[in-house]
Design an enzyme around this catalytic site. Structure first.
Site, short mmCIF file in Angstrom:
data_model
loop_
_atom_site.label_atom_id
_atom_site.label_comp_id
_atom_site.label_asym_id
_atom_site.label_seq_id
_atom_site.Cartn_x
_atom_site.Cartn_y
_atom_site.Cartn_z
N LYS A 45 19.73 -36.15 96.18
CA LYS A 45 19.70 -34.72 95.83
C LYS A 45 20.42 -34.44 94.51
CE LYS A 45 20.39 -30.25 98.10
NZ LYS A 45 19.05 -29.76 97.88
N GLY A 50 27.72 -37.97 94.47
CA GLY A 50 27.26 -39.35 94.25
C GLY A 50 26.06 -39.42 93.32
N CYS A 51 25.14 -38.49 93.48
CA CYS A 51 23.93 -38.48 92.65
C CYS A 51 24.25 -38.12 91.21
CB CYS A 51 22.90 -37.52 93.24
SG CYS A 51 22.38 -38.01 94.90
N THR A 52 25.21 -37.23 91.02
CA THR A 52 25.64 -36.87 89.67
C THR A 52 26.31 -38.06 89.00
OG1 THR A 52 25.88 -34.55 90.28
CG2 THR A 52 27.09 -35.29 88.32
N GLY A 55 23.69 -40.71 88.04
CA GLY A 55 22.95 -40.28 86.85
C GLY A 55 23.79 -40.40 85.58
#
Length: 161
Positions: A45, A50-52, A55
């Site tokens: 998401k 974690g996704c930030t 990326g």
């Protein structure tokens, strides 16, 4: 709910697929054949911690990926609007693919049964795929831990040369 696993095999050609991406791009895997290696990373998401971080790690190494003829794409179920905002806020130099209907996730076998605090649900398992210029899957990382992952993928890219 059933768990679906990837039918993709390291050393075999990845079947073509298409999907919308940021920057008004319509991503098509076959468009990159013969020109560029691809790192396609799947994450749960936009704008979550974690996704930030994942990326940002790919962002920070992006120039080095490019110097090794490798393009990076992130994929999640988020809408194009959320992707556009996330990409802009984090200054990602690469595109994000929107997979609202999970077709791409299912194509790669990352849409799986997950369990958190005893609750089962379908979701994206954080995974990365390295595809060479011939469209052949060279490496696959499943259930990725974010810390150090982008560096590990870059090391694998460097081994392709």
């Amino acid at each position: 709910m059933t768990e679906k696993t990837s039918s993709l095999v390291v050393g075999e050609t990845v079947p073509d697929f298409e999907a919308p991406a940021t920057s008004d791009l319509h991503f098509k895997l076959s468009d990159y054949k013969g020109t560029s290696n691809l790192v396609i990373y799947f994450y749960p998401k936009d704008s979550t911690p974690g996704c930030t971080t994942e990326g940002q790690d790919f962002r920070d190494l992006y120039d080095t990926f490019k110097s090794h003829d490798t393009e990076v794409f992130g994929v999640s179920k988020d809408s194009m609007k959320r992707h556009d905002n996330f990409k802009a806020k984090q200054s990602f130099p690469f595109e994000l693919i929107s997979d609202i209907d999970t077709e791409v996730c299912e194509h790669f076998g990352v849409w799986q049964l997950k369990k958190t605090f005893g609750k089962e649900y379908m979701g994206i398992v954080r995974s990365t795929f390295l595809i060479d210029k011939d469209g052949v899957l060279r490496q696959h990382w499943d259930k990725v831990k974010v810390k150090g992952h982008a560096e590990e993928v870059l090391a694998a890219v460097k081994e392709l040369a």
